[in-house]
Design a protein around this motif. Structure first.
Motif, PDB file in Angstrom:
ATOM      1  N   GLY A 196       0.835  -1.203   0.000  1.00 34.51           N
ATOM      2  CA  GLY A 196       0.000   0.000   0.000  1.00 34.51           C
ATOM      3  C   GLY A 196       0.864   1.244   0.000  1.00 34.51           C
ATOM      4  N   PRO A 197       0.293   2.372  -0.398  1.00 34.20           N
ATOM      5  CA  PRO A 197       1.084   3.597  -0.490  1.00 34.20           C
ATOM      6  C   PRO A 197       1.598   4.067   0.872  1.00 34.20           C
ATOM      7  CG  PRO A 197      -1.237   4.021  -1.003  1.00 34.20           C
ATOM      8  CD  PRO A 197      -1.103   2.553  -0.811  1.00 34.20           C
ATOM      9  N   SER A 198       2.575   4.937   0.833  1.00 30.27           N
ATOM     10  CA  SER A 198       3.198   5.453   2.047  1.00 30.27           C
ATOM     11  C   SER A 198       2.161   6.089   2.980  1.00 30.27           C
ATOM     12  CB  SER A 198       4.230   6.493   1.611  1.00 30.27           C
ATOM     13  OG  SER A 198       5.072   6.757   2.670  1.00 30.27           O
TER      14      SER A 198
ATOM     15  N   LYS B 108       0.375   0.390   7.142  1.00 31.10           N
ATOM     16  CA  LYS B 108       0.933  -0.986   7.127  1.00 31.10           C
ATOM     17  C   LYS B 108       1.805  -1.249   8.356  1.00 31.10           C
ATOM     18  CE  LYS B 108       3.261  -0.111   3.371  1.00 31.10           C
ATOM     19  NZ  LYS B 108       2.953   1.286   3.061  1.00 31.10           N
ATOM     20  N   SER B 109       2.761  -0.318   8.589  1.00 33.14           N
ATOM     21  CA  SER B 109       3.690  -0.528   9.708  1.00 33.14           C
ATOM     22  C   SER B 109       2.964  -0.427  11.046  1.00 33.14           C
ATOM     23  CB  SER B 109       4.818   0.498   9.695  1.00 33.14           C
ATOM     24  OG  SER B 109       5.548   0.367   8.517  1.00 33.14           O
ATOM     25  N   THR B 110       1.998   0.482  11.110  1.00 29.27           N
ATOM     26  CA  THR B 110       1.242   0.626  12.364  1.00 29.27           C
ATOM     27  C   THR B 110       0.554  -0.695  12.687  1.00 29.27           C
ATOM     28  OG1 THR B 110       0.892   2.978  11.980  1.00 29.27           O
ATOM     29  CG2 THR B 110      -0.635   1.899  13.491  1.00 29.27           C
TER      30      THR B 110
ATOM     31  N   LEU C  95       1.398  -3.713  11.576  1.00 36.23           N
ATOM     32  CA  LEU C  95       2.424  -4.727  11.862  1.00 36.23           C
ATOM     33  C   LEU C  95       2.920  -4.586  13.310  1.00 36.23           C
ATOM     34  CD1 LEU C  95       4.038  -6.836  10.012  1.00 36.23           C
ATOM     35  CD2 LEU C  95       5.922  -5.234  10.233  1.00 36.23           C
ATOM     36  N   ARG C  96       3.217  -3.344  13.689  1.00 33.77           N
ATOM     37  CA  ARG C  96       3.758  -3.107  15.035  1.00 33.77           C
ATOM     38  C   ARG C  96       2.711  -3.321  16.124  1.00 33.77           C
ATOM     39  NH1 ARG C  96       6.154   1.882  12.807  1.00 33.77           N
ATOM     40  NH2 ARG C  96       4.469   2.876  13.958  1.00 33.77           N
ATOM     41  N   SER C  97       1.438  -3.311  15.730  1.00 26.61           N
ATOM     42  CA  SER C  97       0.390  -3.581  16.725  1.00 26.61           C
ATOM     43  C   SER C  97       0.414  -5.040  17.148  1.00 26.61           C
ATOM     44  CB  SER C  97      -1.002  -3.274  16.135  1.00 26.61           C
ATOM     45  OG  SER C  97      -1.087  -1.922  15.785  1.00 26.61           O
TER      46      SER C  97
ATOM     47  N   ASP D 149       9.425  -5.542   8.744  1.00 30.39           N
ATOM     48  CA  ASP D 149       8.978  -4.232   8.246  1.00 30.39           C
ATOM     49  C   ASP D 149       9.948  -3.744   7.169  1.00 30.39           C
ATOM     50  OD1 ASP D 149       7.685  -1.901   7.882  1.00 30.39           O
ATOM     51  OD2 ASP D 149       7.841  -1.199   9.946  1.00 30.39           O
ATOM     52  N   GLU D 150       9.580  -3.931   5.941  1.00 33.22           N
ATOM     53  CA  GLU D 150      10.429  -3.571   4.796  1.00 33.22           C
ATOM     54  C   GLU D 150      11.880  -4.023   5.012  1.00 33.22           C
ATOM     55  OE1 GLU D 150       9.884   0.342   3.056  1.00 33.22           O
ATOM     56  OE2 GLU D 150       8.269   0.679   4.483  1.00 33.22           O
ATOM     57  N   PRO D 151      12.087  -5.311   5.222  1.00 38.51           N
ATOM     58  CA  PRO D 151      13.427  -5.778   5.606  1.00 38.51           C
ATOM     59  C   PRO D 151      14.466  -5.642   4.500  1.00 38.51           C
ATOM     60  CG  PRO D 151      12.017  -7.646   5.094  1.00 38.51           C
ATOM     61  CD  PRO D 151      11.142  -6.429   5.069  1.00 38.51           C
TER      62      PRO D 151
HETATM   63  N1  LIG Z   1       4.750   7.801  15.956  1.00 41.33           N
HETATM   64  C1  LIG Z   1       3.727   8.340  15.275  1.00 41.33           C
HETATM   65  N2  LIG Z   1       3.053   9.388  15.785  1.00 41.33           N
HETATM   66  C2  LIG Z   1       2.012   9.936  15.124  1.00 41.33           C
HETATM   67  N3  LIG Z   1       1.570   9.514  13.927  1.00 41.33           N
HETATM   68  C3  LIG Z   1       2.219   8.476  13.368  1.00 41.33           C
HETATM   69  C4  LIG Z   1       3.321   7.840  14.010  1.00 41.33           C
HETATM   70  N4  LIG Z   1       3.759   6.843  13.207  1.00 41.33           N
HETATM   71  C5  LIG Z   1       2.961   6.854  12.120  1.00 41.33           C
HETATM   72  N5  LIG Z   1       2.039   7.835  12.221  1.00 41.33           N
HETATM   73  C6  LIG Z   1       0.997   8.161  11.231  1.00 41.33           C
HETATM   74  O1  LIG Z   1       0.150   7.039  11.050  1.00 41.33           O
HETATM   75  C7  LIG Z   1      -0.187   6.874   9.687  1.00 41.33           C
HETATM   76  C8  LIG Z   1       0.246   5.471   9.212  1.00 41.33           C
HETATM   77  O2  LIG Z   1       1.660   5.409   9.248  1.00 41.33           O
HETATM   78  P1  LIG Z   1       2.452   4.058   8.980  1.00 41.33           P
HETATM   79  O3  LIG Z   1       3.886   4.305   9.286  1.00 41.33           O
HETATM   80  O4  LIG Z   1       1.770   2.956   9.664  1.00 41.33           O
HETATM   81  O5  LIG Z   1       2.228   3.904   7.397  1.00 41.33           O
HETATM   82  P2  LIG Z   1       2.964   2.948   6.362  1.00 41.33           P
HETATM   83  O6  LIG Z   1       1.912   2.486   5.431  1.00 41.33           O
HETATM   84  O7  LIG Z   1       3.756   1.917   7.057  1.00 41.33           O
HETATM   85  O8  LIG Z   1       3.927   3.971   5.624  1.00 41.33           O
HETATM   86  P3  LIG Z   1       5.354   3.756   4.906  1.00 41.33           P
HETATM   87  O9  LIG Z   1       5.106   2.839   3.766  1.00 41.33           O
HETATM   88  O10 LIG Z   1       5.727   5.138   4.455  1.00 41.33           O
HETATM   89  O11 LIG Z   1       6.294   3.205   5.939  1.00 41.33           O
HETATM   90  C9  LIG Z   1       0.505   8.012   8.927  1.00 41.33           C
HETATM   91  O12 LIG Z   1      -0.412   9.051   8.754  1.00 41.33           O
HETATM   92  C10 LIG Z   1       1.604   8.428   9.859  1.00 41.33           C
HETATM   93  O13 LIG Z   1       1.932   9.784   9.695  1.00 41.33           O
END
Ligand SMILES: Nc1ncnc2c1ncn2[C@@H]1O[C@H](COP(=O)(O)OP(=O)(O)OP(=O)(O)O)[C@@H](O)[C@H]1O
Length: 267
Positions: free
Chosen positions: A53-55, A59-61, A63-65, A188-190
């Protein structure tokens, strides 16, 4: 008839055992800002699941959950349900240290400790297990072998891990994660900082050991998701747009957005 019912029930039980992580209407908030909306999906045991999915789509949120890595960020909160083996990951009684032992993590940027190659792996083992020196040596050797770095480091185990190349450091971090004998490995994007050869080694590790672990990987590399995963989820603006077998997602997605993302029309 009873026999049939039993057989059906048994196969249902077997089927449900295959789900390792179950997410239902899972929400995640950074303070007031909602980063995940109602994520519902099943992550199957001993399969590779990729999130694309786009930036900034969450995704990471998500995964880290899964191993509560986000707990370290002030002001975060969750809603809905996220379970591992049927147990709520966010239950106040959940032992987070135990959870992180079961659910290991490999990050985008490898960060070995400023210690020897040996100590990088021994550190976590000493904290968590009572092992004799020879048992410890055995686990370290086996982990480095699985992570396909043993041959490169076996004669320099006491050298600093910081002297390794980026690709070697990433494989050392994989070895460090698997030494703890996790059930789930979050990645996470290893490979995002790795050259093609190191990327291939990480992908080979995943292919070779996918039967031993439940692997969840976030990747921006569409070909990588198609190559290595069994299931793929497309996140978009904090929502799960589509989740299915990788074959279906890449060959015949149900949603136009998925097709557009995969074909590079947005993102
Ligand atoms: N520590 C944080 N504090 C506040 N907002 C955050 C934090 N980390 C991520 N976010 C926000 O949560 C949303 C999801 O971010 P996340 O990093 O999960 O996306 P992602 O899909 O993994 O992005 P990428 O591909 O760029 O790594 C984004 O709007 C981001 O700005």
């Amino acid at each position: 008839m009873k026999k049939n019912d039993d057989a059906r029930r048994n196969s249902q039980v077997k089927e449900s055992h295959k789900v390792k992580i179950k997410s239902r209407h899972f929400d995640f908030f950074y303070g007031e800002s909602q980063a995940l909306h109602e994520i519902s999906l099943d992550i199957h045991a001993k399969k590779v699941t990729a999130f694309i999915g786009p930036s900034g789509c969450g995704k990471s949120t998500f995964l880290r959950s899964i191993n509560r890595m986000n707990d370290v960020i002030d002001g975060t909160s969750v809603g809905g349900k996220l379970e591992i083996d049927g147990i709520n990951i966010y239950d106040p009684l959940m032992n987070v240290v135990e959870l992180r032992k079961r659910v290991g993590m490999v990050f985008q940027k490898s960060f070995p400790f400023p210690k020897s190659i040996y100590e990088n792996i021994a550190f976590g083992l000493k904290m968590n297990f009572k092992l004799s020196k020879s048992e410890m040596d055995g686990v370290i050797e086996e982990s480095l072998k699985k992570a396909a770095i043993w041959k490169e480091v076996k004669d320099r185990l006491n050298d600093s891990a910081l002297g390794l190349s980026g690709g070697q450091q990433q494989r050392l971090c994989i070895a460090r994660a698997i030494a703890m004998n996790p059930e789930v490995i979050l990645m996470d994007e290893p490979c995002s900082a790795l050259d093609p050869i190191s990327t291939k080694k990480v992908e080979e590790f995943i292919a070779e050991f996918k039967d031993s672990y439940t692997i969840v990987i976030v990747t921006h590399n569409m070909q990588q998701a198609a190559r290595i995963s069994d299931y793929t989820g497309l996140f978009y603006m904090g929502k799960l747009m589509e989740f299915d077998t990788t074959k279906k997602i890449f060959n015949n997605p149900s949603k136009k957005e998925t097709e557009d993302y995969i074909s590079g029309k947005f993102g």
